[in-house]
Design a protein around this motif. Structure first.
Motif, PDB file in Angstrom:
ATOM      1  N   ALA A 169     -10.150   8.258  -4.544  1.00  0.00           N
ATOM      2  CA  ALA A 169     -11.399   7.856  -3.893  1.00  0.00           C
ATOM      3  C   ALA A 169     -12.609   8.306  -4.705  1.00  0.00           C
ATOM      4  O   ALA A 169     -13.605   7.587  -4.805  1.00  0.00           O
ATOM      5  CB  ALA A 169     -11.456   8.429  -2.477  1.00  0.00           C
ATOM      6  N   ALA A 170     -12.522   9.499  -5.301  1.00  0.00           N
ATOM      7  CA  ALA A 170     -13.616   9.996  -6.131  1.00  0.00           C
ATOM      8  C   ALA A 170     -13.812   9.128  -7.373  1.00  0.00           C
ATOM      9  O   ALA A 170     -14.906   9.093  -7.937  1.00  0.00           O
ATOM     10  CB  ALA A 170     -13.356  11.443  -6.532  1.00  0.00           C
ATOM     11  N   ARG A 171     -12.750   8.414  -7.760  1.00  0.00           N
ATOM     12  CA  ARG A 171     -12.850   7.450  -8.867  1.00  0.00           C
ATOM     13  C   ARG A 171     -13.255   6.064  -8.359  1.00  0.00           C
ATOM     14  O   ARG A 171     -13.140   5.072  -9.071  1.00  0.00           O
ATOM     15  CB  ARG A 171     -11.511   7.356  -9.602  1.00  0.00           C
ATOM     16  CG  ARG A 171     -11.054   8.651 -10.256  1.00  0.00           C
ATOM     17  CD  ARG A 171      -9.880   8.411 -11.192  1.00  0.00           C
ATOM     18  NE  ARG A 171      -8.713   7.861 -10.492  1.00  0.00           N
ATOM     19  CZ  ARG A 171      -7.733   8.599  -9.968  1.00  0.00           C
ATOM     20  NH1 ARG A 171      -7.794   9.926 -10.036  1.00  0.00           N
ATOM     21  NH2 ARG A 171      -6.710   8.022  -9.365  1.00  0.00           N
ATOM     22  N   ARG A 172     -13.708   6.024  -7.104  1.00  0.00           N
ATOM     23  CA  ARG A 172     -14.152   4.783  -6.465  1.00  0.00           C
ATOM     24  C   ARG A 172     -13.005   3.795  -6.251  1.00  0.00           C
ATOM     25  O   ARG A 172     -13.171   2.578  -6.378  1.00  0.00           O
ATOM     26  CB  ARG A 172     -15.296   4.148  -7.249  1.00  0.00           C
ATOM     27  CG  ARG A 172     -16.495   5.067  -7.394  1.00  0.00           C
ATOM     28  CD  ARG A 172     -17.628   4.419  -8.155  1.00  0.00           C
ATOM     29  NE  ARG A 172     -18.738   5.351  -8.338  1.00  0.00           N
ATOM     30  CZ  ARG A 172     -19.721   5.543  -7.472  1.00  0.00           C
ATOM     31  NH1 ARG A 172     -19.733   4.858  -6.345  1.00  0.00           N
ATOM     32  NH2 ARG A 172     -20.685   6.401  -7.711  1.00  0.00           N
ATOM     33  N   GLU A 173     -11.843   4.328  -5.889  1.00  0.00           N
ATOM     34  CA  GLU A 173     -10.703   3.504  -5.530  1.00  0.00           C
ATOM     35  C   GLU A 173     -10.476   3.669  -4.031  1.00  0.00           C
ATOM     36  O   GLU A 173      -9.792   4.596  -3.602  1.00  0.00           O
ATOM     37  CB  GLU A 173      -9.456   3.935  -6.303  1.00  0.00           C
ATOM     38  CG  GLU A 173      -9.611   3.845  -7.811  1.00  0.00           C
ATOM     39  CD  GLU A 173      -8.441   4.464  -8.556  1.00  0.00           C
ATOM     40  OE1 GLU A 173      -7.397   4.711  -7.917  1.00  0.00           O
ATOM     41  OE2 GLU A 173      -8.575   4.700  -9.777  1.00  0.00           O
ATOM     42  N   PRO A 174     -11.046   2.797  -3.191  1.00  0.00           N
ATOM     43  CA  PRO A 174     -10.950   2.970  -1.732  1.00  0.00           C
ATOM     44  C   PRO A 174      -9.505   2.978  -1.253  1.00  0.00           C
ATOM     45  O   PRO A 174      -8.643   2.278  -1.797  1.00  0.00           O
ATOM     46  CB  PRO A 174     -11.713   1.764  -1.175  1.00  0.00           C
ATOM     47  CG  PRO A 174     -12.598   1.330  -2.295  1.00  0.00           C
ATOM     48  CD  PRO A 174     -11.841   1.630  -3.551  1.00  0.00           C
ATOM     49  N   TYR A 175      -9.245   3.774  -0.233  1.00  0.00           N
ATOM     50  CA  TYR A 175      -7.912   3.891   0.346  1.00  0.00           C
ATOM     51  C   TYR A 175      -7.704   2.775   1.364  1.00  0.00           C
ATOM     52  O   TYR A 175      -8.527   2.569   2.256  1.00  0.00           O
ATOM     53  CB  TYR A 175      -7.768   5.252   1.027  1.00  0.00           C
ATOM     54  CG  TYR A 175      -6.404   5.513   1.607  1.00  0.00           C
ATOM     55  CD1 TYR A 175      -5.380   5.994   0.809  1.00  0.00           C
ATOM     56  CD2 TYR A 175      -6.139   5.273   2.951  1.00  0.00           C
ATOM     57  CE1 TYR A 175      -4.120   6.244   1.340  1.00  0.00           C
ATOM     58  CE2 TYR A 175      -4.885   5.515   3.493  1.00  0.00           C
ATOM     59  CZ  TYR A 175      -3.888   5.999   2.672  1.00  0.00           C
ATOM     60  OH  TYR A 175      -2.644   6.236   3.196  1.00  0.00           O
ATOM     61  N   ARG A 176      -6.610   2.051   1.216  1.00  0.00           N
ATOM     62  CA  ARG A 176      -6.294   0.969   2.153  1.00  0.00           C
ATOM     63  C   ARG A 176      -5.015   1.309   2.907  1.00  0.00           C
ATOM     64  O   ARG A 176      -4.022   1.701   2.309  1.00  0.00           O
ATOM     65  CB  ARG A 176      -6.157  -0.360   1.425  1.00  0.00           C
ATOM     66  CG  ARG A 176      -7.476  -0.856   0.850  1.00  0.00           C
ATOM     67  CD  ARG A 176      -7.318  -2.146   0.059  1.00  0.00           C
ATOM     68  NE  ARG A 176      -8.598  -2.665  -0.373  1.00  0.00           N
ATOM     69  CZ  ARG A 176      -9.240  -2.263  -1.459  1.00  0.00           C
ATOM     70  NH1 ARG A 176      -8.708  -1.330  -2.220  1.00  0.00           N
ATOM     71  NH2 ARG A 176     -10.415  -2.770  -1.779  1.00  0.00           N
ATOM     72  N   THR A 177      -5.059   1.140   4.215  1.00  0.00           N
ATOM     73  CA  THR A 177      -3.935   1.494   5.072  1.00  0.00           C
ATOM     74  C   THR A 177      -3.136   0.256   5.424  1.00  0.00           C
ATOM     75  O   THR A 177      -3.680  -0.721   5.942  1.00  0.00           O
ATOM     76  CB  THR A 177      -4.443   2.158   6.368  1.00  0.00           C
ATOM     77  OG1 THR A 177      -5.289   3.255   6.025  1.00  0.00           O
ATOM     78  CG2 THR A 177      -3.284   2.664   7.193  1.00  0.00           C
ATOM     79  N   ALA A 178      -1.845   0.306   5.156  1.00  0.00           N
ATOM     80  CA  ALA A 178      -0.961  -0.788   5.558  1.00  0.00           C
ATOM     81  C   ALA A 178      -0.589  -0.607   7.026  1.00  0.00           C
ATOM     82  O   ALA A 178      -0.210   0.483   7.448  1.00  0.00           O
ATOM     83  CB  ALA A 178       0.290  -0.795   4.687  1.00  0.00           C
TER      84      ALA A 178
END
Length: 261
Positions: A169-178
């Motif tokens: 997330a700190a690398r701007r990779e949003p977390y997506r929940t399945a």
């Protein structure tokens, strides 16, 4: 335009600027300010976190946190606000994370209103924090312009700074929940009102209103119904040992129950 300049605040004039910034965001009643100039001064002097974000020399965001128990492990972020968008809040949280890691801390915690969709999405999807405790009426009844006299239920968000999904997330990779096919809707919405469903599946979805702040102004009874419904369903699941794993489609919490395989 380049991003904001971030730095710790150390001088009285800077704390006064931060106080005025928070006032423009929350418009609190006298005596209900989230933080005072004097307290920011003391906390900063004692080695806690007080920082600001600047664009073209103007303060556009600020954040304050203090070291919490267990000692040497946690920073509790008490207040963070920005007067404009453009990623200021995200930049402040990344600065806060770097500050904490540099001091050997492993977690940052903060509280937020579980009914505010944009905050839930920001905290869970953009930052990778996880709500771990439901706190009913944590601050009592709040009379500022945002809370409009509503009860101050809060979720305690825990940001585990070295977790892989937090680093992503700190690398701007949003977390997506399945969301699994068998997920049940524990709380849904119909015509602007909460609708109770099933909470007995392994994965339970808990919806929140589209805009609770507008709903408080337009239909206080509906806003109150949402407050108590989310308290009952989400708060009840957390009390039973369930864990929130994400915020799906910018509209509902994804909750995993541990007592169902």
């Amino acid at each position: 335009m380049s991003g904001p300049a971030l730095r710790e605040l150390r001088h009285s004039a800077e704390f006064e600027d931060a106080f005025r910034l928070f006032d423009t965001i929350w418009h609190p009643e006298p005596g209900g300010e989230p933080i005072t100039v004097e307290l920011m001064r003391v906390l900063s002097h004692a080695g806690n976190y007080v920082a600001g974000a600047y664009l073209e020399g103007r303060l556009v965001g600020a954040s304050m946190g203090f070291l919490a128990a267990p000692a040497g492990d946690v920073l509790h972020s008490h207040v963070t606000g920005a007067s404009i968008g453009r990623g200021i809040g995200f930049a402040l949280k990344l600065h806060q994370r770097e500050w904490a890691l540099a001091r050997g801390l492993n977690r940052i915690t903060w509280t937020y209103d579980p009914l505010v969709r944009r905050n839930a999405h920001f905290n869970l999807a953009k930052l990778g924090a996880r709500p771990e405790e439901y706190l009913p009426s944590f601050y009592g009844t709040m009379a500022d312009a945002i809370n409009s006299g509503d009860e101050s239920d809060r979720l305690l968000a825990v940001w585990r700074l070295s977790e892989p999904h937090v680093a992503a997330a700190a690398r701007r990779e949003p977390y997506r929940t399945a969301v699994p096919a068998g997920a049940a809707t524990g709380l849904g919405e119909q015509d602007g009102w909460p609708v109770f469903g099933r909470a007995d599946a392994g994965t339970v979805l808990v919806a929140v209103p589209a805009d609770i702040e507008e709903l408080r102004r337009r239909d206080p009874d509906a806003a109150k119904a949402w407050r108590h419904a989310v308290r009952e369903v989400l708060g009840g699941l957390l009390e039973q040992g369930a864990r929130v794993t994400g915020f799906h489609d910018r509209s509902c919490y994804v909750v995993e129950r541990r007592d169902i395989s």
